[in-house]
Motif scaffolding. Structure first.
Motif, PDB file in Angstrom:
ATOM      1  N   GLU A  24      44.881  37.391  47.332  1.00 57.85           N
ATOM      2  CA  GLU A  24      43.704  38.172  46.947  1.00 57.85           C
ATOM      3  C   GLU A  24      42.607  37.242  46.447  1.00 57.85           C
ATOM      4  O   GLU A  24      42.837  36.051  46.199  1.00 57.85           O
ATOM      5  CB  GLU A  24      44.090  39.157  45.837  1.00 57.85           C
ATOM      6  N   PRO A  25      41.361  37.749  46.295  1.00 60.59           N
ATOM      7  CA  PRO A  25      40.295  36.918  45.713  1.00 60.59           C
ATOM      8  C   PRO A  25      40.685  36.417  44.329  1.00 60.59           C
ATOM      9  O   PRO A  25      41.404  37.090  43.579  1.00 60.59           O
ATOM     10  CB  PRO A  25      39.104  37.883  45.647  1.00 60.59           C
ATOM     11  N   VAL A  26      40.198  35.226  43.993  1.00 61.48           N
ATOM     12  CA  VAL A  26      40.477  34.599  42.697  1.00 61.48           C
ATOM     13  C   VAL A  26      39.157  34.270  42.015  1.00 61.48           C
ATOM     14  O   VAL A  26      38.247  33.710  42.640  1.00 61.48           O
ATOM     15  CB  VAL A  26      41.306  33.307  42.860  1.00 61.48           C
ATOM     16  N   ALA A  27      39.061  34.607  40.747  1.00 62.80           N
ATOM     17  CA  ALA A  27      37.923  34.201  39.923  1.00 62.80           C
ATOM     18  C   ALA A  27      38.428  33.299  38.810  1.00 62.80           C
ATOM     19  O   ALA A  27      39.516  33.511  38.281  1.00 62.80           O
ATOM     20  CB  ALA A  27      37.216  35.416  39.328  1.00 62.80           C
TER      21      ALA A  27
ATOM     22  N   LEU B 156      31.060  38.600  39.286  1.00 67.17           N
ATOM     23  CA  LEU B 156      32.202  39.204  39.959  1.00 67.17           C
ATOM     24  C   LEU B 156      31.804  40.167  41.069  1.00 67.17           C
ATOM     25  O   LEU B 156      32.612  40.441  41.967  1.00 67.17           O
ATOM     26  CB  LEU B 156      33.087  39.917  38.941  1.00 67.17           C
TER      27      LEU B 156
ATOM     28  N   HIS C 268      38.428  43.993  34.187  1.00 68.26           N
ATOM     29  CA  HIS C 268      39.412  43.076  34.751  1.00 68.26           C
ATOM     30  C   HIS C 268      40.383  42.629  33.660  1.00 68.26           C
ATOM     31  O   HIS C 268      40.010  42.505  32.493  1.00 68.26           O
ATOM     32  CB  HIS C 268      38.732  41.856  35.366  1.00 68.26           C
TER      33      HIS C 268
ATOM     34  N   VAL D 100      33.969  32.662  41.997  1.00 69.73           N
ATOM     35  CA  VAL D 100      34.809  33.642  42.684  1.00 69.73           C
ATOM     36  C   VAL D 100      35.077  33.092  44.072  1.00 69.73           C
ATOM     37  O   VAL D 100      34.143  32.680  44.778  1.00 69.73           O
ATOM     38  CB  VAL D 100      34.124  35.018  42.791  1.00 69.73           C
TER      39      VAL D 100
ATOM     40  N   MET E 198      41.553  41.519  42.340  1.00 71.04           N
ATOM     41  CA  MET E 198      41.106  40.152  42.053  1.00 71.04           C
ATOM     42  C   MET E 198      41.916  39.566  40.900  1.00 71.04           C
ATOM     43  O   MET E 198      42.100  40.216  39.872  1.00 71.04           O
ATOM     44  CB  MET E 198      39.618  40.141  41.689  1.00 71.04           C
ATOM     45  N   ARG E 199      42.386  38.358  41.088  1.00 74.94           N
ATOM     46  CA  ARG E 199      43.093  37.653  40.020  1.00 74.94           C
ATOM     47  C   ARG E 199      42.069  36.817  39.257  1.00 74.94           C
ATOM     48  O   ARG E 199      41.346  36.021  39.855  1.00 74.94           O
ATOM     49  CB  ARG E 199      44.176  36.770  40.620  1.00 74.94           C
ATOM     50  N   LEU E 200      41.991  36.991  37.952  1.00 76.66           N
ATOM     51  CA  LEU E 200      40.967  36.312  37.159  1.00 76.66           C
ATOM     52  C   LEU E 200      41.609  35.397  36.133  1.00 76.66           C
ATOM     53  O   LEU E 200      42.337  35.845  35.245  1.00 76.66           O
ATOM     54  CB  LEU E 200      40.060  37.333  36.469  1.00 76.66           C
TER      55      LEU E 200
ATOM     56  N   ARG F  44      36.664  34.122  47.661  1.00 74.97           N
ATOM     57  CA  ARG F  44      37.201  35.151  48.558  1.00 74.97           C
ATOM     58  C   ARG F  44      37.652  34.546  49.882  1.00 74.97           C
ATOM     59  O   ARG F  44      38.163  35.265  50.736  1.00 74.97           O
ATOM     60  CB  ARG F  44      36.140  36.237  48.799  1.00 74.97           C
TER      61      ARG F  44
END
Length: 205
Positions: A81-84, A102, A45, A122, A1-3, A124
Motif C-alpha cells: 500500500e502507499p507509505v507516508a 497526504l 491516520h 508520500v 496508507m501506512r504512515l 504511491r
C-alpha cells in the motif's frame, strides 16, 4: 496508507546540546514526537513509530536500529500500500499541513525541509526508494524520475521547519501554539529582539 514517524531515542537532537542537557533533549524530542503523532491522528491516520529501540509510547512501534535510509527502504520494499513518512521533529506540523501532504496527488509527494532535506513524503509508486544523505530532496526527485514516478511538492513552512539547532527554537516560540512552545517556555526560553533579528534566549527561573 501506512504512515511512519521515524524516531531515534538514543542521544536525540545532539545539535541542541549548547542549550539543552541530554535529559532535556530527550524530553523535548519526545514532546515533539508526541505532537506529530497527535497531528497525524487528527487527520484520520494511525501513525506507526519507526524507532531505533523499544519505546513506551502511545503508538504501535516497529523497532529497526539500522540507519534511517535502510529502515525506511525496508518498509517501502515490504509494503504494497502507499507509505507516508513524517519526521518526528516537525514541531510546527498541524493537521492542516499534514492533510495537504497526504491528499496531494502524485506518485511521490515530497515536503522539502530547509537546507535541502526531506521532512515528509508520500510514496504511491512501488519502486520508489529513499536516500537521506546530503541534499535528499534533490536526490528523491531524481529517484522518483528514475522509476517513472511523477512528483508533487508541498510548499509548507510548517512541514519545512524541522528542529535541529538552537536557532530553530525561534520558529517554535513564534509559530507554535502547542506543547512544544509550552515546554520551551517552562524551561526558560524566551524570544529576544534586537539588532533587526529575532533570537532565542534562556532565562533562569
Amino acid at each position: 496508507m501506512r504512515l511512519l514517524v521515524p524516531f531515534a531515542p538514543d542521544q536525540p537532537k545532539t545539535r541542541l546540546s549548547p542549550v539543552l542537557t541530554p535529559e532535556e533533549r530527550a524530553d523535548f524530542a519526545r514532546v515533539m514526537c508526541e505532537d506529530v503523532l497527535a497531528a497525524v491522528r487528527a487527520v484520520g491516520h494511525e501513525p506507526e513509530l519507526l524507532s531505533t529501540k523499544p519505546l513506551d509510547i502511545d503508538a504501535p512501534v516497529t523497532v529497526d536500529d539500522r540507519p534511517l535510509t535502510d529502515a525506511v527502504n525496508a518498509v517501502l520494499a515490504a509494503t504494497s500500500e502507499p507509505v507516508a513518512v513524517v519526521m518526528a521533529d516537525l514541531a510546527l506540523a498541524t493537521p492542516g499541513s499534514l492533510d495537504r501532504l497526504l491528499t496531494m496527488e502524485g506518485d511521490v509527494v515530497l515536503a522539502p525541509g530547509r537546507g535541502g532535506g526531506t521532512n515528509a513524503f508520500v510514496a504511491r509508486h512501488p519502486e520508489f526508494r529513499v536516500d537521506y544523505h546530503g541534499a535528499s530532496y534533490l536526490d528523491h526527485r531524481e529517484a522518483a524520475t528514475a522509476v517513472g514516478a511523477d512528483v508533487s511538492v508541498v510548499d509548507s513552512h510548517r512541514l519545512a521547519t524541522d528542529v535541529d539547532e538552537p536557532a530553530d527554537l525561534v520558529e517554535v516560540l513564534v509559530h507554535d501554539d502547542g506543547r512544544c512552545r509550552h515546554w520551551l517556555r517552562e524551561h526558560g526560553f524566551r524570544i529576544e529582539r534586537g539588532n533587526g533579528r529575532v533570537n532565542v534566549t534562556r532565562v533562569d527561573g
